[in-house]
Enzyme design. Structure first.
Site, PDB file in Angstrom:
ATOM      1  N   THR A 106      59.845  -5.879  21.920  1.00 44.64           N
ATOM      2  CA  THR A 106      59.974  -5.487  20.522  1.00 44.64           C
ATOM      3  C   THR A 106      59.083  -6.437  19.725  1.00 44.64           C
ATOM      4  O   THR A 106      58.804  -7.538  20.173  1.00 44.64           O
ATOM      5  CB  THR A 106      61.429  -5.564  20.047  1.00 44.64           C
ATOM      6  N   GLY A 108      59.175  -8.464  17.031  1.00 41.91           N
ATOM      7  CA  GLY A 108      59.573  -9.826  16.684  1.00 41.91           C
ATOM      8  C   GLY A 108      59.740 -10.695  17.911  1.00 41.91           C
ATOM      9  O   GLY A 108      59.335 -11.863  17.930  1.00 41.91           O
ATOM     10  N   CYS A 109      60.329 -10.117  18.944  1.00 45.33           N
ATOM     11  CA  CYS A 109      60.584 -10.877  20.161  1.00 45.33           C
ATOM     12  C   CYS A 109      59.280 -11.205  20.882  1.00 45.33           C
ATOM     13  O   CYS A 109      59.153 -12.270  21.485  1.00 45.33           O
ATOM     14  CB  CYS A 109      61.512 -10.086  21.077  1.00 45.33           C
ATOM     15  N   THR A 110      58.350 -10.305  20.792  1.00 52.89           N
ATOM     16  CA  THR A 110      57.045 -10.558  21.396  1.00 52.89           C
ATOM     17  C   THR A 110      56.339 -11.671  20.639  1.00 52.89           C
ATOM     18  O   THR A 110      55.753 -12.581  21.246  1.00 52.89           O
ATOM     19  CB  THR A 110      56.206  -9.281  21.396  1.00 52.89           C
ATOM     20  N   ALA A 113      58.104 -14.942  21.631  1.00 50.42           N
ATOM     21  CA  ALA A 113      57.795 -15.386  22.991  1.00 50.42           C
ATOM     22  C   ALA A 113      56.372 -15.924  23.080  1.00 50.42           C
ATOM     23  O   ALA A 113      56.113 -16.955  23.695  1.00 50.42           O
ATOM     24  CB  ALA A 113      58.003 -14.240  23.977  1.00 50.42           C
TER      25      ALA A 113
END
Lengths: 214, 304
Positions: A106, A108-110, A113
């Protein structure tokens, strides 16, 4: 010990605070009502730490658990992206950044990370490990880590059990798993709890800032 | 909002459900960092590079082979006339009622609120259509296909004649506003409806102007764009650039800054993803069908 609080700058947080009664009923502890208000993109901690619950607590009782600064969080053993079990105790003796994020692949998570990846050397320099936790399974983590060349461990919290035990608040009236990062010192005590759903890169800045002060 | 002829009702953000959250690896743009993977050939580049960049095999939109498809027909004009009639009727009735009751501020304020909310409504609809569903989606499938064509050949909206451009929205407005005109006797409600529906109906014209160039637009239009009363060319151009997930509003664009800065659509996307497993198009690199055809732009576009 640093206490982090961020001003609420956006209109949206007032609608999305996890102090929404619906979210509170599923996640809050008795102490939450007495603690400082949790912000959408920052967490102000000023209440006395509540005792950590044993990691073997049944899920039903986990609604009363919340990991605060100054506490030793409940231990866990989760599978990493290779399917191997990893325990929190493995990291004892060095600082650990444990970041809970909504889901692999997703936006934001990408971003988050990749930001951890890009600053990974700084975390290593500070002697810290980085561990990401979401509800995705090991195969999802493996693909995610491979695609973005993530050098750190991703753990699979299937059923979001650990998320609930640690009291990571949900967003958007409970529809969205929260994005919250914990920094544990060498003794395994939480020194920072940072919450920010839609500014994921800030998690890296704030955790590095704290690690450099430890 | 579209280049191809529009069909279907005005508003619905319906999308085909894709079931539970997908577990297969999806392509997601990593916006914070660079990757070693070369940008795909379909990624649009700035227009200044269009002449020297070969991004895709050269294709010409079919409607340019048949220019009559961009022209207005009497059917188009009739629907625009109907839509305008209902909007003006609402406005006139509101004015008359306000005059009778000697209470003008209320309806004027309601009209202003209608104008403001029309911008928001245009953004929400645009976001929904851009991100969910496809040509086979019930009711709005044709709209989605039209939006897809517009993203592929954005400049062609400036070639479309007035009624051709507006007739689909006008038809929806005519059906929705007529009952209000007939049944409502509240000056404020009518004032709101007049401005809201009128701005929605004319949003396609505002959209076309936003794709125009300063030198070719009427001075009054440029002035309104620069005053922020109509969506500006610069603001809308940002919507047609990577990452294609912002500046969705196309009436005045007043809501764009708020919606984008507060990541409202991103929040909605996350909520829909976790609740229904729906993955928006903007999370992945655009497919060729949604990417601007720069070769067509370079080879067929007259400076507009």
């Amino acid at each position: 010990m640093a206490t982090l609080s961020l001003p609420c700058k956006h209109f949206l947080p007032s609608l999305l605070s996890h102090n929404n009664p619906k979210v509170r009923s599923s996640q809050a502890s008795l102490q939450l009502s007495k603690s400082s208000r949790s912000q959408f993109h920052g967490l102000r901690l000023s209440s006395p730490p509540s005792p950590a619950l044993p990691s073997s607590s049944p899920a039903k009782r986990s609604i009363f658990a919340k990991v605060n600064k100054g506490q030793v969080p409940p231990s866990f053993t989760l599978k990493d992206q290779d399917g191997k079990p990893v325990s929190l105790s493995k990291f004892k003796g060095k600082p650990v950044v444990v970041y809970f994020y909504p889901a692999d692949e997703t936006p934001g998570c990408t971003k988050q990370a990749c930001a951890f990846r890009d600053s990974y050397e700084k975390f290593k320099k500070a002697g810290a490990e980085v561990v990401g936790i979401s509800g995705d399974d090991s195969s999802s983590h493996k693909a995610f880590a491979k695609k973005y060349r993530l050098p750190f461990t991703l753990l699979s919290d299937e059923g979001n059990k650990i998320r609930k035990e640690w009291g990571v608040p949900a967003d958007l009236f409970g529809t969205l798993p929260g994005r919250q990062t914990y920094v544990l010192d060498k003794k395994g005590i939480v020194q920072l709890v940072y919450n920010n759903q839609f500014q994921p890169e800030k998690h890296i800045d704030e955790t590095l800032k704290l690690l450099q002060s430890l | 909002m579209s280049v191809l002829p529009q069909r279907g009702l005005l508003f619905s953000a319906s999308a085909s459900a894709t079931g539970p959250k997908p577990t297969a690896p999806w392509r997601v743009r990593c916006l914070a960092v660079t990757t070693t993977r070369a940008p795909p050939a379909s990624r649009p580049k700035p227009l200044s590079e269009a002449a020297t960049t070969t991004s895709m095999p050269s294709t010409t939109p079919s409607f340019l082979d048949d220019p009559s498809s961009l022209k207005s027909t009497w059917s188009h004009r009739a629907w625009v006339a109907c839509g305008c009639t209902t909007v003006f009727a609402s406005l006139a009735k509101s004015a008359l009622l306000a005059a009778e009751s000697h209470s003008l501020p209320g309806p004027v304020l309601a009209g202003w609120v209608g104008y403001i909310l029309a911008d928001l409504g245009s953004g929400v609809y645009h976001w929904g259509i851009d991100n969910y569903g496809d040509a086979s989606t019930p009711v709005v499938g044709a709209q989605i296909e039209a939006f897809q064509g517009h993203h592929r050949w954005p400049w062609t909206i400036t070639r479309r004649e007035f009624a051709n451009n507006l007739h689909a929205l006008a038809r929806a407005v005519a059906f929705l506003v007529l009952p209000v005109d007939l049944l409502c006797d509240d000056a404020k409600v009518l004032g709101f409806v007049a401005l809201f529906s009128g701005c929605i109906m004319f949003s396609q014209q505002f959209h076309a102007w936003a794709h125009g160039t300063k030198s070719r637009l009427p001075g009054a239009v440029v002035a309104l764009q620069e005053a922020g009363i109509l969506v500006s060319r610069a603001q809308h151009a940002a919507h047609h650039r990577t990452p294609y997930n912002n500046n969705y509003c196309i009436v005045s664009g007043a809501w764009n800054a708020f919606l984008d800065e507060n990541k409202v659509f991103e929040a909605l996307e996350m909520a829909l993803f976790f609740r229904f497993g729906l993955r928006p198009r903007s999370w992945d690199e655009p497919s060729s069908e949604w990417t601007e055809d720069l070769n067509a732009t370079a080879s067929t576009r007259v400076d507009t």
